[in-house]
Design a protein around this motif. Structure first.
Motif, mmCIF file in Angstrom:
data_model
loop_
_atom_site.group_PDB
_atom_site.id
_atom_site.type_symbol
_atom_site.label_atom_id
_atom_site.label_comp_id
_atom_site.label_asym_id
_atom_site.label_seq_id
_atom_site.Cartn_x
_atom_site.Cartn_y
_atom_site.Cartn_z
ATOM 1 N N THR A 206 0.856 -1.187 0.000
ATOM 2 C CA THR A 206 0.000 0.000 0.000
ATOM 3 C C THR A 206 0.890 1.235 0.000
ATOM 4 O O THR A 206 1.783 1.364 0.839
ATOM 5 N N PHE A 207 0.637 2.124 -0.952
ATOM 6 C CA PHE A 207 1.389 3.372 -1.062
ATOM 7 C C PHE A 207 0.572 4.485 -0.417
ATOM 8 O O PHE A 207 -0.602 4.668 -0.725
ATOM 9 N N SER B 73 -4.654 14.493 1.970
ATOM 10 C CA SER B 73 -6.050 14.595 1.543
ATOM 11 C C SER B 73 -6.397 13.517 0.508
ATOM 12 O O SER B 73 -7.563 13.342 0.180
ATOM 13 N N GLU B 74 -5.397 12.821 -0.012
ATOM 14 C CA GLU B 74 -5.621 11.748 -0.975
ATOM 15 C C GLU B 74 -5.644 10.403 -0.265
ATOM 16 O O GLU B 74 -4.960 10.195 0.730
ATOM 17 N N ALA B 75 -6.415 9.484 -0.806
ATOM 18 C CA ALA B 75 -6.515 8.139 -0.231
ATOM 19 C C ALA B 75 -5.282 7.317 -0.600
ATOM 20 O O ALA B 75 -4.661 7.551 -1.641
ATOM 21 N N PRO B 76 -4.924 6.348 0.232
ATOM 22 C CA PRO B 76 -3.815 5.446 -0.111
ATOM 23 C C PRO B 76 -4.131 4.647 -1.370
ATOM 24 O O PRO B 76 -5.300 4.449 -1.723
ATOM 25 N N VAL B 77 -3.086 4.191 -2.039
ATOM 26 C CA VAL B 77 -3.221 3.358 -3.228
ATOM 27 C C VAL B 77 -2.906 1.924 -2.827
ATOM 28 O O VAL B 77 -1.809 1.621 -2.373
ATOM 29 N N PRO C 9 -5.032 4.102 -13.002
ATOM 30 C CA PRO C 9 -4.533 5.012 -14.043
ATOM 31 C C PRO C 9 -4.746 6.486 -13.718
ATOM 32 O O PRO C 9 -4.030 7.343 -14.245
ATOM 33 N N ASP C 10 -5.691 6.793 -12.840
ATOM 34 C CA ASP C 10 -5.982 8.186 -12.511
ATOM 35 C C ASP C 10 -5.112 8.745 -11.387
ATOM 36 O O ASP C 10 -5.180 9.927 -11.082
ATOM 37 N N ARG C 11 -4.269 7.915 -10.776
ATOM 38 C CA ARG C 11 -3.414 8.352 -9.680
ATOM 39 C C ARG C 11 -2.004 8.637 -10.178
ATOM 40 O O ARG C 11 -1.585 8.149 -11.222
ATOM 41 N N ASN D 107 8.549 4.880 2.316
ATOM 42 C CA ASN D 107 8.413 3.425 2.447
ATOM 43 C C ASN D 107 6.948 3.036 2.394
ATOM 44 O O ASN D 107 6.171 3.434 3.253
ATOM 45 N N PRO D 108 6.566 2.240 1.390
ATOM 46 C CA PRO D 108 5.178 1.779 1.357
ATOM 47 C C PRO D 108 4.924 0.786 2.487
ATOM 48 O O PRO D 108 5.850 0.171 3.005
ATOM 49 N N HIS D 109 3.679 0.662 2.850
ATOM 50 C CA HIS D 109 3.300 -0.324 3.860
ATOM 51 C C HIS D 109 3.263 -1.687 3.171
ATOM 52 O O HIS D 109 2.646 -1.844 2.124
ATOM 53 N N ALA D 110 3.942 -2.678 3.746
ATOM 54 C CA ALA D 110 4.012 -3.997 3.138
ATOM 55 C C ALA D 110 3.693 -5.085 4.172
ATOM 56 O O ALA D 110 4.188 -5.036 5.292
#
Length: 66
Positions: free
Chosen positions: A7-8, A14-18, A44-46, A56-59
């Motif tokens: 998870t990025f 203000s933006e949601a995680p990817v 594609p929109d992010r 560091n992304p959550h892994a």
């Protein structure tokens, strides 16, 4: 082999995680690279610039039986 859920988290709060984006890889670095490629297809929109996300992304991972 491991199954990773990556998870990025955007720097702009203000933006949601990817994610989570699920990939299979041997190592975390490889999994993050694969997740970035999948992000381009699945989201594609992010922004696809890694600098727009926290360092560091959550892994989360689990070992797969071979």
């Amino acid at each position: 082999m491991r199954e990773y859920k990556i998870t990025f988290h955007p720097i702009n709060q203000s933006e949601a995680p990817v994610g989570p984006i699920t990939v299979r890889a041997q190592w975390l670095d490889e999994a993050v690279d694969m997740a970035l490629e999948r992000m381009k297809i699945d989201y594609p929109d992010r922004s696809h610039d890694i600098n727009d996300y926290k360092p560091n992304p959550h892994a989360v991972w689990r070992d797969l039986l071979e």
